[in-house]
Design a protein around this motif. Structure first.
Motif, PDB file in Angstrom:
ATOM      1  N   HIS A   1       0.833  -1.201   0.000  1.00  0.00           N
ATOM      2  CA  HIS A   1       0.000   0.000   0.000  1.00  0.00           C
ATOM      3  C   HIS A   1       0.873   1.259   0.000  1.00  0.00           C
ATOM      4  O   HIS A   1       0.595   2.233  -0.713  1.00  0.00           O
ATOM      5  CB  HIS A   1      -0.916  -0.018   1.226  1.00  0.00           C
ATOM      6  CG  HIS A   1      -1.702   1.241   1.424  1.00  0.00           C
ATOM      7  ND1 HIS A   1      -1.212   2.325   2.152  1.00  0.00           N
ATOM      8  CD2 HIS A   1      -2.940   1.602   1.003  1.00  0.00           C
ATOM      9  CE1 HIS A   1      -2.110   3.289   2.146  1.00  0.00           C
ATOM     10  NE2 HIS A   1      -3.170   2.873   1.470  1.00  0.00           N
ATOM     11  N   SER A   2       1.941   1.258   0.790  1.00  0.00           N
ATOM     12  CA  SER A   2       2.826   2.410   0.899  1.00  0.00           C
ATOM     13  C   SER A   2       4.156   1.949   1.471  1.00  0.00           C
ATOM     14  O   SER A   2       4.247   0.898   2.113  1.00  0.00           O
ATOM     15  CB  SER A   2       2.203   3.503   1.772  1.00  0.00           C
ATOM     16  OG  SER A   2       1.731   2.960   2.998  1.00  0.00           O
ATOM     17  N   VAL A   3       5.194   2.765   1.212  1.00  0.00           N
ATOM     18  CA  VAL A   3       6.551   2.442   1.663  1.00  0.00           C
ATOM     19  C   VAL A   3       7.136   3.677   2.346  1.00  0.00           C
ATOM     20  O   VAL A   3       7.010   4.796   1.843  1.00  0.00           O
ATOM     21  CB  VAL A   3       7.456   2.018   0.490  1.00  0.00           C
ATOM     22  CG1 VAL A   3       8.800   1.535   1.013  1.00  0.00           C
ATOM     23  CG2 VAL A   3       6.788   0.944  -0.366  1.00  0.00           C
ATOM     24  N   ASP A   4       7.782   3.466   3.483  1.00  0.00           N
ATOM     25  CA  ASP A   4       8.442   4.559   4.204  1.00  0.00           C
ATOM     26  C   ASP A   4       9.933   4.264   4.247  1.00  0.00           C
ATOM     27  O   ASP A   4      10.404   3.400   4.990  1.00  0.00           O
ATOM     28  CB  ASP A   4       7.889   4.690   5.619  1.00  0.00           C
ATOM     29  CG  ASP A   4       8.399   5.950   6.324  1.00  0.00           C
ATOM     30  OD1 ASP A   4       9.383   6.535   5.846  1.00  0.00           O
ATOM     31  OD2 ASP A   4       7.798   6.331   7.352  1.00  0.00           O
ATOM     32  N   PHE A   5      10.694   5.011   3.414  1.00  0.00           N
ATOM     33  CA  PHE A   5      12.136   4.790   3.344  1.00  0.00           C
ATOM     34  C   PHE A   5      12.895   5.601   4.392  1.00  0.00           C
ATOM     35  O   PHE A   5      14.113   5.497   4.491  1.00  0.00           O
ATOM     36  CB  PHE A   5      12.654   5.144   1.941  1.00  0.00           C
ATOM     37  CG  PHE A   5      12.153   4.224   0.877  1.00  0.00           C
ATOM     38  CD1 PHE A   5      12.660   2.941   0.757  1.00  0.00           C
ATOM     39  CD2 PHE A   5      11.175   4.641  -0.012  1.00  0.00           C
ATOM     40  CE1 PHE A   5      12.206   2.083  -0.233  1.00  0.00           C
ATOM     41  CE2 PHE A   5      10.712   3.797  -1.009  1.00  0.00           C
ATOM     42  CZ  PHE A   5      11.224   2.509  -1.117  1.00  0.00           C
ATOM     43  N   THR A   6      12.189   6.417   5.176  1.00  0.00           N
ATOM     44  CA  THR A   6      12.861   7.195   6.221  1.00  0.00           C
ATOM     45  C   THR A   6      13.090   6.354   7.470  1.00  0.00           C
ATOM     46  O   THR A   6      13.902   6.723   8.314  1.00  0.00           O
ATOM     47  CB  THR A   6      12.048   8.444   6.582  1.00  0.00           C
ATOM     48  OG1 THR A   6      10.784   8.049   7.144  1.00  0.00           O
ATOM     49  CG2 THR A   6      11.803   9.300   5.342  1.00  0.00           C
TER      50      THR A   6
ATOM     51  N   GLU B   1      16.829  -4.486  -1.836  1.00  0.00           N
ATOM     52  CA  GLU B   1      15.953  -4.423  -3.010  1.00  0.00           C
ATOM     53  C   GLU B   1      14.610  -3.854  -2.556  1.00  0.00           C
ATOM     54  O   GLU B   1      13.806  -4.554  -1.947  1.00  0.00           O
ATOM     55  CB  GLU B   1      15.768  -5.806  -3.635  1.00  0.00           C
ATOM     56  CG  GLU B   1      15.064  -5.753  -4.972  1.00  0.00           C
ATOM     57  CD  GLU B   1      15.061  -7.107  -5.661  1.00  0.00           C
ATOM     58  OE1 GLU B   1      14.490  -7.192  -6.759  1.00  0.00           O
ATOM     59  OE2 GLU B   1      15.611  -8.071  -5.114  1.00  0.00           O
ATOM     60  N   PRO B   2      14.360  -2.574  -2.783  1.00  0.00           N
ATOM     61  CA  PRO B   2      13.148  -1.929  -2.265  1.00  0.00           C
ATOM     62  C   PRO B   2      11.893  -2.479  -2.925  1.00  0.00           C
ATOM     63  O   PRO B   2      11.897  -2.854  -4.107  1.00  0.00           O
ATOM     64  CB  PRO B   2      13.359  -0.456  -2.609  1.00  0.00           C
ATOM     65  CG  PRO B   2      14.310  -0.464  -3.761  1.00  0.00           C
ATOM     66  CD  PRO B   2      15.203  -1.640  -3.551  1.00  0.00           C
ATOM     67  N   LEU B   3      10.820  -2.527  -2.156  1.00  0.00           N
ATOM     68  CA  LEU B   3       9.531  -2.964  -2.680  1.00  0.00           C
ATOM     69  C   LEU B   3       8.827  -1.790  -3.369  1.00  0.00           C
ATOM     70  O   LEU B   3       9.025  -0.626  -3.013  1.00  0.00           O
ATOM     71  CB  LEU B   3       8.655  -3.504  -1.556  1.00  0.00           C
ATOM     72  CG  LEU B   3       9.147  -4.784  -0.855  1.00  0.00           C
ATOM     73  CD1 LEU B   3       8.140  -5.209   0.204  1.00  0.00           C
ATOM     74  CD2 LEU B   3       9.349  -5.905  -1.860  1.00  0.00           C
TER      75      LEU B   3
ATOM     76  N   GLY C   1      14.698  -9.608   3.359  1.00  0.00           N
ATOM     77  CA  GLY C   1      15.702  -9.460   2.318  1.00  0.00           C
ATOM     78  C   GLY C   1      16.407 -10.780   2.107  1.00  0.00           C
ATOM     79  O   GLY C   1      16.188 -11.751   2.826  1.00  0.00           O
ATOM     80  N   GLY C   2      17.285 -10.820   1.095  1.00  0.00           N
ATOM     81  CA  GLY C   2      18.025 -12.058   0.837  1.00  0.00           C
ATOM     82  C   GLY C   2      18.929 -12.422   1.999  1.00  0.00           C
ATOM     83  O   GLY C   2      18.937 -13.547   2.467  1.00  0.00           O
ATOM     84  N   ARG C   3      19.684 -11.431   2.481  1.00  0.00           N
ATOM     85  CA  ARG C   3      20.545 -11.604   3.645  1.00  0.00           C
ATOM     86  C   ARG C   3      20.650 -10.281   4.373  1.00  0.00           C
ATOM     87  O   ARG C   3      20.566  -9.226   3.763  1.00  0.00           O
ATOM     88  CB  ARG C   3      21.949 -12.068   3.229  1.00  0.00           C
ATOM     89  CG  ARG C   3      22.041 -13.493   2.747  1.00  0.00           C
ATOM     90  CD  ARG C   3      22.013 -14.477   3.899  1.00  0.00           C
ATOM     91  NE  ARG C   3      23.094 -14.236   4.846  1.00  0.00           N
ATOM     92  CZ  ARG C   3      24.331 -14.685   4.697  1.00  0.00           C
ATOM     93  NH1 ARG C   3      24.656 -15.388   3.631  1.00  0.00           N
ATOM     94  NH2 ARG C   3      25.243 -14.435   5.612  1.00  0.00           N
ATOM     95  N   ALA C   4      20.875 -10.331   5.673  1.00  0.00           N
ATOM     96  CA  ALA C   4      21.074  -9.114   6.463  1.00  0.00           C
ATOM     97  C   ALA C   4      22.018  -9.455   7.606  1.00  0.00           C
ATOM     98  O   ALA C   4      21.590  -9.842   8.691  1.00  0.00           O
ATOM     99  CB  ALA C   4      19.750  -8.576   6.978  1.00  0.00           C
ATOM    100  N   SER C   5      23.319  -9.349   7.340  1.00  0.00           N
ATOM    101  CA  SER C   5      24.322  -9.646   8.356  1.00  0.00           C
ATOM    102  C   SER C   5      25.530  -8.766   8.092  1.00  0.00           C
ATOM    103  O   SER C   5      25.578  -8.024   7.107  1.00  0.00           O
ATOM    104  CB  SER C   5      24.714 -11.127   8.319  1.00  0.00           C
ATOM    105  OG  SER C   5      25.378 -11.430   7.099  1.00  0.00           O
ATOM    106  N   SER C   6      26.525  -8.855   8.967  1.00  0.00           N
ATOM    107  CA  SER C   6      27.730  -8.046   8.783  1.00  0.00           C
ATOM    108  C   SER C   6      28.539  -8.512   7.583  1.00  0.00           C
ATOM    109  O   SER C   6      29.302  -7.746   7.004  1.00  0.00           O
ATOM    110  CB  SER C   6      28.595  -8.113  10.045  1.00  0.00           C
ATOM    111  OG  SER C   6      28.954  -9.462  10.329  1.00  0.00           O
ATOM    112  N   SER C   7      28.384  -9.780   7.197  1.00  0.00           N
ATOM    113  CA  SER C   7      29.157 -10.306   6.072  1.00  0.00           C
ATOM    114  C   SER C   7      28.466 -10.090   4.740  1.00  0.00           C
ATOM    115  O   SER C   7      29.114 -10.037   3.702  1.00  0.00           O
ATOM    116  CB  SER C   7      29.408 -11.811   6.268  1.00  0.00           C
ATOM    117  OG  SER C   7      28.165 -12.511   6.301  1.00  0.00           O
ATOM    118  N   LYS C   8      27.139  -9.957   4.745  1.00  0.00           N
ATOM    119  CA  LYS C   8      26.429  -9.812   3.475  1.00  0.00           C
ATOM    120  C   LYS C   8      25.105  -9.114   3.715  1.00  0.00           C
ATOM    121  O   LYS C   8      24.340  -9.496   4.591  1.00  0.00           O
ATOM    122  CB  LYS C   8      26.190 -11.186   2.827  1.00  0.00           C
ATOM    123  CG  LYS C   8      25.561 -11.110   1.454  1.00  0.00           C
ATOM    124  CD  LYS C   8      25.464 -12.494   0.820  1.00  0.00           C
ATOM    125  CE  LYS C   8      24.889 -12.423  -0.569  1.00  0.00           C
ATOM    126  NZ  LYS C   8      24.775 -13.760  -1.197  1.00  0.00           N
TER     127      LYS C   8
END
Length: 222
Positions: free
Chosen positions: A25-30, A64-66, A53-60
């Motif tokens: 419906h809506s996206v808030d990128f702030t 990819e915004p919706l 997301g695909g990955r979310a860690s310190s190594s990777k």
């Protein structure tokens, strides 16, 4: 309503809300991380939820915004949509898949830029509908076992702050349909282990502010 009836209805509601399908419906990128609201029924919109997301860690980390209107799934292990997470994405007629080939992995963007790998043909195709930038802090090494063919309809500019060495194992041809200019602010040396031939269908002009020296066991001027 008895306590048992209330418990049953609450369990039914939670079970129904564990998996919901809807559209962004809506996206808030702030926000950090950014969040989305999902419309899962007519005039029924969730609060701000994170998406996977695909990955979310310190190594990777992958980003990819919706897009608004993208079809997604809301997952809530407790059946409470306010604590859910959003899982992208379900293709449909509004957002079709970029390929139906079983051999292709395709990433396509809104402007038409496409990255395609065909695992059957072992070919990688990059079609960029704009500028391409490449940056490396270290060295860049390229090895091509086959031929390399570069074609540009515009100009090519190469700036090298250090030295440049070009080694060719076999015959080399430099051909231009227009003027070819070689300019050096300091010395220019041409060295060959065999013969050196200059062949021109027009005039050849050598101009020097200083001296011109030609040395050889025999020099023929015709």
């Amino acid at each position: 309503m008895s306590d048992m009836a209330y418990i049953v209805r609450d369990l039914q509601r939670r079970l129904a809300n564990m998996i919901k399908r809807g559209r962004v419906h809506s996206v808030d990128f702030t926000m950090s991380p950014p969040r989305v609201r999902v419309e899962y029924d007519r005039q029924a919109v969730t609060g701000w939820l994170p998406w996977m997301g695909g990955r979310a860690s310190s190594s990777k980390t992958q980003w990819e915004p919706l897009d608004i209107g993208e079809q997604v799934i809301i997952l809530s292990e407790s059946g409470d949509l306010s604590a859910g997470v959003v899982m992208p994405s379900i293709p449909d007629a509004q957002s079709p898949v970029p390929s139906t080939s079983p051999d292709e992995h395709v990433s396509r963007y809104e402007d038409g830029t496409t990255l395609t790998y065909n695992r059957k043909e072992h070919t990688l195709t990059v079609d960029v509908h704009g500028d391409m930038r490449f940056y490396a802090k270290g060295n860049v090494t390229g090895h091509i076992e086959g031929n390399a063919d570069f074609h540009t309809e515009g100009n090519v500019t190469a700036q090298i702050d250090g030295t440049a060495d070009v080694t060719v194992a076999k015959a080399t041809t430099v051909k231009t349909d227009a003027t070819l200019s070689v300019e050096a602010l300091q010395d220019l040396t041409i060295k060959t282990g065999a013969n050196l031939m200059l062949d021109s269908s027009g005039n050849v002009e050598i101009k020097a502010v200083g001296n011109v020296k030609v040395t050889g066991s025999r020099v023929d001027l015709n």
